[in-house]
Scaffold this motif. Structure first.
Motif, PDB file in Angstrom:
ATOM      1  N   ASN A  83       0.861  -1.340  -0.027  1.00 27.22           N
ATOM      2  CA  ASN A  83       0.058   0.203   0.003  1.00 27.22           C
ATOM      3  C   ASN A  83       0.957   1.383  -0.132  1.00 27.22           C
ATOM      4  OD1 ASN A  83      -2.889  -0.308  -0.132  1.00 27.22           O
ATOM      5  ND2 ASN A  83      -2.540  -1.363   1.812  1.00 27.22           N
ATOM      6  N   VAL A  84       1.916   1.213   0.983  1.00 23.37           N
ATOM      7  CA  VAL A  84       2.853   2.338   0.799  1.00 23.37           C
ATOM      8  C   VAL A  84       4.229   1.772   0.375  1.00 23.37           C
ATOM      9  CG1 VAL A  84       3.995   4.126   2.136  1.00 23.37           C
ATOM     10  CG2 VAL A  84       1.683   3.561   2.363  1.00 23.37           C
ATOM     11  N   ALA A 115       4.240  -4.351   3.918  1.00 21.87           N
ATOM     12  CA  ALA A 115       3.551  -5.035   2.462  1.00 21.87           C
ATOM     13  C   ALA A 115       3.622  -6.519   2.739  1.00 21.87           C
ATOM     14  CB  ALA A 115       5.023  -4.621   1.666  1.00 21.87           C
ATOM     15  N   VAL A 116       2.908  -6.991   1.580  1.00 26.32           N
ATOM     16  CA  VAL A 116       2.442  -8.499   1.443  1.00 26.32           C
ATOM     17  C   VAL A 116       3.717  -8.889   0.513  1.00 26.32           C
ATOM     18  CG1 VAL A 116       1.231 -10.410   0.743  1.00 26.32           C
ATOM     19  CG2 VAL A 116       0.150  -8.423   1.995  1.00 26.32           C
ATOM     20  N   VAL A 117       4.748  -9.816   0.966  1.00 25.34           N
ATOM     21  CA  VAL A 117       5.698 -10.493   0.344  1.00 25.34           C
ATOM     22  C   VAL A 117       5.848 -11.798   0.408  1.00 25.34           C
ATOM     23  CG1 VAL A 117       8.226 -10.357  -0.103  1.00 25.34           C
ATOM     24  CG2 VAL A 117       7.141  -8.395   0.436  1.00 25.34           C
ATOM     25  N   VAL A 118       5.452 -12.595  -0.625  1.00 23.87           N
ATOM     26  CA  VAL A 118       5.526 -14.228  -0.892  1.00 23.87           C
ATOM     27  C   VAL A 118       6.664 -14.579  -1.652  1.00 23.87           C
ATOM     28  CG1 VAL A 118       3.230 -14.356   0.360  1.00 23.87           C
ATOM     29  CG2 VAL A 118       3.793 -14.253  -2.276  1.00 23.87           C
ATOM     30  N   SER A 119       6.855 -16.014  -1.525  1.00 27.34           N
ATOM     31  CA  SER A 119       7.857 -16.527  -2.640  1.00 27.34           C
ATOM     32  C   SER A 119       7.771 -18.073  -2.294  1.00 27.34           C
ATOM     33  CB  SER A 119       9.321 -16.346  -2.113  1.00 27.34           C
ATOM     34  OG  SER A 119      10.223 -17.071  -2.841  1.00 27.34           O
ATOM     35  N   SER A 120       7.702 -18.601  -3.570  1.00 26.84           N
ATOM     36  CA  SER A 120       7.562 -20.148  -3.911  1.00 26.84           C
ATOM     37  C   SER A 120       8.646 -21.081  -3.520  1.00 26.84           C
ATOM     38  CB  SER A 120       6.824 -20.293  -5.223  1.00 26.84           C
ATOM     39  OG  SER A 120       8.028 -19.886  -6.204  1.00 26.84           O
ATOM     40  N   GLN A 127      -0.883 -14.650   0.845  1.00 25.70           N
ATOM     41  CA  GLN A 127      -1.075 -13.701   2.068  1.00 25.70           C
ATOM     42  C   GLN A 127      -2.082 -12.666   1.396  1.00 25.70           C
ATOM     43  OE1 GLN A 127       2.392 -12.316   3.727  1.00 25.70           O
ATOM     44  NE2 GLN A 127       1.269 -11.143   5.475  1.00 25.70           N
ATOM     45  N   HIS A 128      -2.947 -12.086   2.449  1.00 26.00           N
ATOM     46  CA  HIS A 128      -4.206 -11.029   2.018  1.00 26.00           C
ATOM     47  C   HIS A 128      -4.255 -10.259   3.325  1.00 26.00           C
ATOM     48  CE1 HIS A 128      -8.138  -9.749   1.641  1.00 26.00           C
ATOM     49  NE2 HIS A 128      -8.012  -9.531   0.259  1.00 26.00           N
ATOM     50  N   ALA A 130      -6.575  -6.919   4.794  1.00 24.95           N
ATOM     51  CA  ALA A 130      -7.808  -6.023   4.405  1.00 24.95           C
ATOM     52  C   ALA A 130      -7.359  -4.402   4.123  1.00 24.95           C
ATOM     53  CB  ALA A 130      -8.871  -6.122   5.635  1.00 24.95           C
ATOM     54  N   SER A 131      -8.445  -3.706   3.511  1.00 24.86           N
ATOM     55  CA  SER A 131      -8.160  -2.199   3.391  1.00 24.86           C
ATOM     56  C   SER A 131      -8.129  -1.530   4.710  1.00 24.86           C
ATOM     57  CB  SER A 131      -9.168  -1.889   2.470  1.00 24.86           C
ATOM     58  OG  SER A 131     -10.595  -2.006   3.203  1.00 24.86           O
ATOM     59  N   ALA A 132      -7.613  -0.319   4.842  1.00 25.44           N
ATOM     60  CA  ALA A 132      -7.619   0.536   5.996  1.00 25.44           C
ATOM     61  C   ALA A 132      -7.589   1.954   5.906  1.00 25.44           C
ATOM     62  CB  ALA A 132      -6.237   0.073   6.872  1.00 25.44           C
ATOM     63  N   GLY A 133      -7.989   2.534   6.952  1.00 25.93           N
ATOM     64  CA  GLY A 133      -7.894   4.132   6.755  1.00 25.93           C
ATOM     65  C   GLY A 133      -9.221   4.664   6.121  1.00 25.93           C
ATOM     66  N   ALA A 134     -10.453   3.855   6.029  1.00 25.93           N
ATOM     67  CA  ALA A 134     -11.878   4.351   5.535  1.00 25.93           C
ATOM     68  C   ALA A 134     -12.042   5.629   6.171  1.00 25.93           C
ATOM     69  CB  ALA A 134     -12.725   3.290   5.885  1.00 25.93           C
ATOM     70  N   GLY A 135     -12.385   6.532   5.306  1.00 23.69           N
ATOM     71  CA  GLY A 135     -12.951   7.972   5.932  1.00 23.69           C
ATOM     72  C   GLY A 135     -11.791   8.989   6.013  1.00 23.69           C
ATOM     73  N   SER A 136     -10.681   8.622   5.915  1.00 23.45           N
ATOM     74  CA  SER A 136      -9.353   9.615   6.070  1.00 23.45           C
ATOM     75  C   SER A 136      -9.120  10.009   4.635  1.00 23.45           C
ATOM     76  CB  SER A 136      -8.097   8.700   6.549  1.00 23.45           C
ATOM     77  OG  SER A 136      -7.695   7.709   5.731  1.00 23.45           O
ATOM     78  N   PRO A 137      -8.209  11.115   4.389  1.00 29.00           N
ATOM     79  CA  PRO A 137      -7.929  11.476   3.121  1.00 29.00           C
ATOM     80  C   PRO A 137      -7.169  10.477   2.248  1.00 29.00           C
ATOM     81  CG  PRO A 137      -7.219  13.257   4.838  1.00 29.00           C
ATOM     82  CD  PRO A 137      -7.751  11.879   5.456  1.00 29.00           C
ATOM     83  N   VAL A 138      -6.332   9.681   2.744  1.00 25.40           N
ATOM     84  CA  VAL A 138      -6.085   8.527   1.916  1.00 25.40           C
ATOM     85  C   VAL A 138      -6.345   7.204   2.514  1.00 25.40           C
ATOM     86  CG1 VAL A 138      -3.828   7.430   1.328  1.00 25.40           C
ATOM     87  CG2 VAL A 138      -4.052   9.928   1.482  1.00 25.40           C
ATOM     88  N   GLN A 139      -7.073   6.461   1.880  1.00 24.48           N
ATOM     89  CA  GLN A 139      -7.837   5.254   1.964  1.00 24.48           C
ATOM     90  C   GLN A 139      -6.865   4.279   1.250  1.00 24.48           C
ATOM     91  OE1 GLN A 139     -11.920   4.252   1.746  1.00 24.48           O
ATOM     92  NE2 GLN A 139     -11.618   2.116   1.253  1.00 24.48           N
ATOM     93  N   LEU A 140      -6.261   3.102   2.197  1.00 25.13           N
ATOM     94  CA  LEU A 140      -5.466   2.272   1.380  1.00 25.13           C
ATOM     95  C   LEU A 140      -6.341   0.862   1.315  1.00 25.13           C
ATOM     96  CD1 LEU A 140      -2.551   2.473   4.304  1.00 25.13           C
ATOM     97  CD2 LEU A 140      -2.632   3.682   2.140  1.00 25.13           C
ATOM     98  N   GLY A 141      -6.090   0.404   0.143  1.00 27.09           N
ATOM     99  CA  GLY A 141      -6.467  -0.636  -0.375  1.00 27.09           C
ATOM    100  C   GLY A 141      -6.190  -1.965   0.379  1.00 27.09           C
ATOM    101  N   SER A 142      -7.080  -3.184   0.012  1.00 32.46           N
ATOM    102  CA  SER A 142      -6.585  -4.477   0.473  1.00 32.46           C
ATOM    103  C   SER A 142      -5.360  -4.914  -0.202  1.00 32.46           C
ATOM    104  CB  SER A 142      -7.573  -5.485   0.163  1.00 32.46           C
ATOM    105  OG  SER A 142      -8.065  -5.518  -1.163  1.00 32.46           O
ATOM    106  N   GLN A 143      -4.533  -5.806   0.156  1.00 31.90           N
ATOM    107  CA  GLN A 143      -3.289  -6.186  -0.612  1.00 31.90           C
ATOM    108  C   GLN A 143      -3.373  -7.828  -0.693  1.00 31.90           C
ATOM    109  OE1 GLN A 143       0.118  -3.194   1.510  1.00 31.90           O
ATOM    110  NE2 GLN A 143      -0.662  -4.867   2.772  1.00 31.90           N
ATOM    111  N   TYR A 144      -2.747  -8.357  -1.728  1.00 29.45           N
ATOM    112  CA  TYR A 144      -2.897  -9.856  -1.963  1.00 29.45           C
ATOM    113  C   TYR A 144      -1.728 -10.153  -2.673  1.00 29.45           C
ATOM    114  CZ  TYR A 144      -4.106 -14.309  -4.322  1.00 29.45           C
ATOM    115  OH  TYR A 144      -4.170 -15.600  -4.681  1.00 29.45           O
ATOM    116  N   GLY A 145      -0.893 -11.318  -2.403  1.00 24.62           N
ATOM    117  CA  GLY A 145       0.180 -11.901  -2.927  1.00 24.62           C
ATOM    118  C   GLY A 145       0.087 -13.354  -2.881  1.00 24.62           C
ATOM    119  N   ALA A 146       0.370 -13.792  -4.149  1.00 24.70           N
ATOM    120  CA  ALA A 146       0.533 -15.509  -4.232  1.00 24.70           C
ATOM    121  C   ALA A 146       1.676 -15.909  -5.154  1.00 24.70           C
ATOM    122  CB  ALA A 146      -0.662 -15.858  -4.651  1.00 24.70           C
ATOM    123  N   ALA A 147       2.268 -17.104  -4.790  1.00 24.02           N
ATOM    124  CA  ALA A 147       3.493 -17.537  -5.663  1.00 24.02           C
ATOM    125  C   ALA A 147       3.232 -19.092  -5.506  1.00 24.02           C
ATOM    126  CB  ALA A 147       4.678 -17.185  -5.163  1.00 24.02           C
TER     127      ALA A 147
END
Length: 466
Positions: A83-84, A115-120, A127-128, A130-147
């Motif tokens: 997200n950042v 951050a979500v960091v995965v390796s095979s 790894q997954h 959830a989103s964060a910061g709802a209602g703030s000037p910057v809303q962060l989304g959900s993160q997903y990673g798979a390998a």
């Protein structure tokens, strides 16, 4: 150092540099033309929702929001969703500033999303978050990673938004990337970024359905694809057509005409294709000071310079230690102010890069640099000696028959076969695995070892005589 030492020492250094240069030149040589087997190779892709950076005269520093990256190398896949992405700011935030504290220590542990960091490497992983910061000037989304092994990787950031009332609004930012290897057949990489709505100047200019795509494929299917599209652009309440490139450019020109008085400008993305993949650049929103503001800022800085110098001189004695005092704190404040003036000055701006994608694959097989003597020494054609003709034996190829009556009086004749022995291998791969050698690797290793030993002996002798 005496002259009698300089010559052998410099000669040794020159030989070592030459050997390294020859080795690197052979390693960077053209790919082996004889390699026909499928090479797993590598595949990379990345996408981002936004990046904020400070720019002055071409130099820029910034951080990313909503970044997805994937990669496979051989049989291993890697994925990252952040997200950042602080980039260089992450290093700067950990550097001690004053009194043993760093800028990053202001934020408590866990306040910044990881951050979500995965390796095979150890098997399939995912790894997954959830989103964060709802209602703030910057809303962060959900993160997903798979390998997964043999080999694929996927990463995504979904649901990022920004809201600066009256200036900027970004809704529905997403970024996703994927890299996949089909063993023995195909290499694929792709990336997609999208923004549902971009509103500027309190709705004066509005863009909807913005999308960036990039893809690269090698193997059974080969090709690159990439593009940028906008569903609609509204300027001053009027919707402009964007169906083809000409209409899109006209719509952006009209949008920039409306945004210029506000110090805002939009730069269209470009698509760049190469042998290694495709890059679709971000949509850049630049915020620059107006000429009136720059003139007022310049006059204010000239007037404040004497006050700044006197203030630093006054607070310098007020310190608990050389690294902890009011001068350090005041210097940091001046640093922040200087950065702001650079951004607001001529050639400076705050850039908001939205979207952007890239994708690439590589299946090049490289020749073994040690198989041909650093690429310069070629093995000679070996011709083994022929067998001597014996009484009663038929003549060998290339050797005349010897009469039996003179065989005992003359020495046996030794002939050479005109057909050279075939090499044991035509080419070798060293990066993607496997390999072979015809003996020059051992010769190269001995040469390098002797050069190192000579250099060490010369250096020891120099130290003894100085």
């Amino acid at each position: 150092m005496t002259n009698r030492l300089r010559t052998p020492l410099y000669a040794t250094l020159t030989c070592t540099a030459l050997a390294g240069t020859l080795g690197l030149g052979a390693l960077a040589a053209a790919p082996a033309s004889a390699a026909t087997a499928f090479v797993p190779g590598t595949g990379t892709s990345s996408a981002g929702v936004a990046r904020i950076q400070l720019r002055s005269s071409g130099a820029a520093i910034g951080f990313g929001l909503g970044v997805a990256r994937t990669r496979f190398a051989g049989a291993q896949g890697n994925a990252e969703a952040a997200n950042v992405d602080l980039g260089l700011f992450d290093t700067v935030s950990k550097a001690p500033l004053a009194c043993g504290y760093s800028p990053g220590s202001i934020f408590p542990a866990g306040s910044m999303p990881e951050a979500v960091v995965v390796s095979s490497g150890d098997g399939a992983a995912s790894q997954h978050t959830a989103s964060a910061g709802a209602g703030s000037p910057v809303q962060l989304g959900s993160q997903y990673g798979a390998a997964a092994p043999n080999s694929s990787a996927q990463a995504a950031v979904d649901g990022m938004s920004m809201d600066l009332p009256g200036v900027l609004q970004v809704i529905g930012g997403t970024a996703s990337s994927a890299a996949k290897l089909t063993p023995g057949k195909q290499r694929d990489s792709s990336a997609t970024s999208a923004v549902s709505t971009l509103s500027l100047g309190g709705g004066l200019v509005q863009l909807s359905g913005i999308q960036w795509t990039a893809g690269d494929h090698t193997g059974a299917k080969t090709g690159t694809d990439g593009g940028f599209s906008v569903s609609s652009i509204t300027v001053g309440g009027q919707t402009l057509p964007t169906g083809d490139p000409t209409q899109l450019q006209s719509a952006f020109a009209a949008a920039n005409g409306a945004l210029t008085p506000l110090g805002l400008s939009l730069n269209m993305p470009t698509v760049t294709r190469s042998k290694t993949g495709v890059i679709v650049s971000p949509l850049r929103l630049s915020v620059a000071a107006t000429p009136t503001l720059r003139q007022a800022l310049s006059q204010a800085l000239i007037a404040l310079q004497p006050v700044r110098t006197q203030l630093l001189t006054f607070v310098t004695p007020l310190q608990a230690s050389p690294d902890c005092g009011l001068a350090k704190a005041l210097g940091f404040g001046y640093l922040v102010a200087d950065l702001a003036t650079l951004v607001l000055g001529d050639g400076g701006a705050v850039d908001l890069d939205l979207g952007g994608t890239r994708a690439g694959t590589d299946g090049t097989a490289y020749a073994n640099p040690f198989d041909s003597g650093f690429g310069l020494i070629h093995p000679p054609a070996l011709q083994p000696p022929g067998l001597p003709a014996l009484p009663g034996n038929p003549p060998t190829f290339g050797q005349p028959a010897v009469p039996q009556t003179t065989q005992s009086a003359t020495a046996p004749t030794v002939a050479l076969h005109p057909v050279a022995m075939t090499p044991t291998a035509a080419s070798c791969r060293s990066i993607q695995g496997g390999g072979c050698t015809t003996g020059h690797g051992r010769l190269a290793a001995w040469i390098a070892l002797c050069l190192i030993a000579a250099l060490a002996a010369a250096d020891r002798l120099r130290a003894h005589l100085t």
